[in-house]
Design a protein around this motif. Structure first.
Motif, short mmCIF file in Angstrom:
data_model
loop_
_atom_site.label_atom_id
_atom_site.label_comp_id
_atom_site.label_asym_id
_atom_site.label_seq_id
_atom_site.Cartn_x
_atom_site.Cartn_y
_atom_site.Cartn_z
N PRO A 35 -26.86 75.88 98.02
CA PRO A 35 -25.74 76.45 97.27
C PRO A 35 -24.44 75.66 97.42
CG PRO A 35 -26.08 77.70 99.28
CD PRO A 35 -27.18 76.67 99.24
N LEU A 36 -24.50 74.38 97.02
CA LEU A 36 -23.31 73.54 96.98
C LEU A 36 -23.00 73.27 95.51
CD1 LEU A 36 -24.15 71.04 99.85
CD2 LEU A 36 -22.66 73.05 99.95
N THR A 37 -21.94 73.89 95.02
CA THR A 37 -21.66 73.84 93.59
C THR A 37 -21.21 72.45 93.16
OG1 THR A 37 -20.93 76.14 93.71
CG2 THR A 37 -20.36 74.92 91.72
N ALA A 38 -21.87 71.94 92.11
CA ALA A 38 -21.53 70.63 91.56
C ALA A 38 -20.72 70.74 90.28
CB ALA A 38 -22.80 69.83 91.29
N GLY A 39 -20.67 71.91 89.69
CA GLY A 39 -19.94 72.14 88.45
C GLY A 39 -20.37 73.45 87.84
N ASN A 40 -19.91 73.70 86.62
CA ASN A 40 -20.29 74.92 85.91
C ASN A 40 -20.44 74.58 84.44
OD1 ASN A 40 -19.71 77.52 84.28
ND2 ASN A 40 -19.99 78.31 86.35
N VAL A 41 -21.53 75.04 83.83
CA VAL A 41 -21.82 74.65 82.45
C VAL A 41 -20.80 75.18 81.46
CG1 VAL A 41 -24.29 74.44 82.92
CG2 VAL A 41 -23.38 76.61 82.06
N ARG A 42 -20.01 76.16 81.85
CA ARG A 42 -18.97 76.66 80.96
C ARG A 42 -17.78 75.70 80.88
NH1 ARG A 42 -20.15 82.63 82.97
NH2 ARG A 42 -21.04 83.49 81.04
N GLU A 43 -17.68 74.82 81.87
CA GLU A 43 -16.56 73.88 81.92
C GLU A 43 -17.00 72.43 81.93
OE1 GLU A 43 -14.72 75.01 85.53
OE2 GLU A 43 -14.15 77.03 84.85
N ASP A 44 -18.21 72.17 82.38
CA ASP A 44 -18.68 70.81 82.60
C ASP A 44 -19.97 70.56 81.83
OD1 ASP A 44 -16.69 70.28 84.78
OD2 ASP A 44 -17.87 71.85 85.78
N ASP A 45 -20.19 69.32 81.46
CA ASP A 45 -21.44 68.91 80.83
C ASP A 45 -22.48 68.72 81.91
OD1 ASP A 45 -23.44 67.90 79.26
OD2 ASP A 45 -22.49 65.95 78.94
N ILE A 46 -23.59 69.44 81.82
CA ILE A 46 -24.61 69.36 82.87
C ILE A 46 -25.15 67.95 83.02
CG2 ILE A 46 -26.52 70.01 81.33
CD1 ILE A 46 -27.70 71.51 83.79
N VAL A 47 -25.17 67.19 81.93
CA VAL A 47 -25.66 65.82 82.02
C VAL A 47 -24.75 64.99 82.92
CG1 VAL A 47 -26.23 63.74 80.72
CG2 VAL A 47 -26.66 66.00 79.71
N ASP A 48 -23.44 65.09 82.70
CA ASP A 48 -22.50 64.36 83.54
C ASP A 48 -22.57 64.83 84.99
OD1 ASP A 48 -21.63 62.92 81.36
OD2 ASP A 48 -19.92 64.24 80.95
N VAL A 49 -22.71 66.13 85.18
CA VAL A 49 -22.76 66.68 86.54
C VAL A 49 -23.98 66.16 87.27
CG1 VAL A 49 -23.09 68.79 87.89
CG2 VAL A 49 -21.43 68.76 86.01
N ARG A 74 -25.77 63.49 86.72
CA ARG A 74 -25.79 62.04 86.90
C ARG A 74 -24.66 61.52 87.77
NH1 ARG A 74 -27.45 60.08 80.71
NH2 ARG A 74 -29.59 60.88 80.81
N SER A 75 -23.52 62.22 87.77
CA SER A 75 -22.34 61.59 88.35
C SER A 75 -21.60 62.39 89.41
CB SER A 75 -21.34 61.26 87.22
OG SER A 75 -21.95 60.44 86.24
N SER A 76 -21.92 63.67 89.61
CA SER A 76 -21.16 64.44 90.59
C SER A 76 -21.39 63.89 91.99
CB SER A 76 -21.55 65.92 90.54
OG SER A 76 -22.87 66.10 91.01
N ASP A 77 -20.41 64.07 92.84
CA ASP A 77 -20.47 63.52 94.20
C ASP A 77 -21.69 64.01 94.97
OD1 ASP A 77 -18.17 62.11 93.71
OD2 ASP A 77 -16.85 63.52 94.76
#
Length: 361
Positions: free
Chosen positions: A279-293, A295-298
């Protein structure tokens, strides 16, 4: 604004996990009528107001398809608690995604509902069998009669022509039942048996753990089963089983999937995780593109970097084949890069060197 993405045409074995997960799981709801002892979601009998809407869900499925992922599982809670489940399955099927779901075996799972799911295009239904007897399975599910109803619904699904997967939680209390559970799966015509090795999160933190030696014993049982049966056997959150198979002569292809590496999880509220058990959040689909998250999230990129692993996982000969369960490491140590706690090689290393196996910086 998101942009289209070329879909890979190579088979799964050739997927670049830095860019495309083999599998996406969307927790469509946490609402469920069961109270299973190992529930990751700590499910409850009501809907959260934060659940993704039908349109948000369809948008998510479309982006998963754009990313090149061809298999998506709609999980829960109980996905049958969503009245739009068939709409979501139909949309995913229309954009080329193989849509699977994991219904809870409650009064909502009727033959008519399974017919409706089949008509919508569902590719597979997954059912849980966590014990070889009604006593052991129902004890895990905490609802009497669940074992018998599960067996009946599996048979009915097969009669409807729906592919069936059987899921089994593996913990210290049911290792000796695995062979008989496999025989049940075989008799019911399952095409896949997925063994989910316990991660101590949610209610699962109260269940008995396996530990390194018990894991090796379980691997031996599963390997013998896998050599015998015709259906696919898949061990989840036990990447060191891949190491075990190689050491015991298996030379076939192994999907080297791990949290954030070939796998992505979307929570009911749209939060994006490397795994439902990490449960380490990388983003949220309501605000972020899941593809970018993905491929590119830390956190996703770090999880795909073997140099981030703690010793002895970092320098282990099998770190690419295995890599250890990042979810279990996090659940037991708070560090997603810590050494796999249930690996005998880690145990031997720590016995020889009492310095804690913490992650590199």
């Amino acid at each position: 604004m998101s942009t289209p993405i070329d879909r890979p045409t190579a088979p799964h074995a050739a997927l670049d996990f830095d860019r495309t997960p083999l599998l996406a799981i969307w927790e469509t709801t946490q609402a469920c009528g069961l109270a299973c002892r190992h529930c990751r979601a700590d499910a409850r009998d009501w809907h959260s107001p934060d659940e993704l809407t039908t349109q948000e869900g369809c948008d998510l499925i479309s982006r998963v398809a754009d990313m090149g992922t061809t298999v998506m599982v709609l999980s829960g809670g109980d996905p049958l608690r969503r009245d739009d489940l068939e709409d979501l399955i139909a949309h995913g099927t229309s954009v080329g995604v193989r849509m699977c779901t994991i219904p809870a075996v409650t009064e909502r799972l009727t033959v008519d509902r399974m017919r409706s799911l089949r008509a919508a295009g569902v590719a597979k239904l997954a059912f849980s069998i966590d014990g070889a007897t009604a006593e052991s399975h129902d004890g895990m599910r905490q609802v009497p009669g669940t074992f018998d109803r599960s067996v009946e619904r599996i048979r009915q699904a097969r009669e409807l022509g729906i592919d069936v997967q059987i899921n089994t939680l593996v913990c210290a209390s049911n290792v000796d039942e695995l062979d008989e559970i496999a025989r049940i799966a075989e008799s019911l015509g399952a095409d896949m048996w997925e063994l989910m090795f316990l991660i101590p999160v949610g209610r699962g933190a109260l269940l008995p753990e396996l530990g390194p030696e018990e894991c090796e014993r379980a691997f031996g049982i599963i390997d013998a089963i896998e050599r015998r049966v015709d259906f696919v056997v898949k061990a989840t959150e036990a990447p060191h089983y891949r190491r075990y198979r190689r050491e015991h002569g298996y030379e076939g292809h192994l999907h080297r999937v791990n949290a954030g590496k070939g796998f992505v999880f979307i929570a009911h509220d749209g939060d994006i995780y490397p795994s439902g058990f990490l449960p380490l959040t990388a983003g949220n689909v309501r605000e972020d593109d899941i593809v970018d998250v993905y491929r590119s999230s830390d956190i996703m990129r770090a999880l795909r970097d073997p140099d981030r692993l703690a010793e002895p996982c970092r320098s282990c000969d099998w770190h690419d084949t295995c890599g250890g369960s990042r979810s279990r490491s996090y659940g037991l140590t708070g560090d997603p890069f810590a050494a796999e706690p249930w690996c005998t090689r880690v145990a031997e290393y720590e016995t020889a060197d009492p310095t804690p196996a913490t992650a590199g910086t």
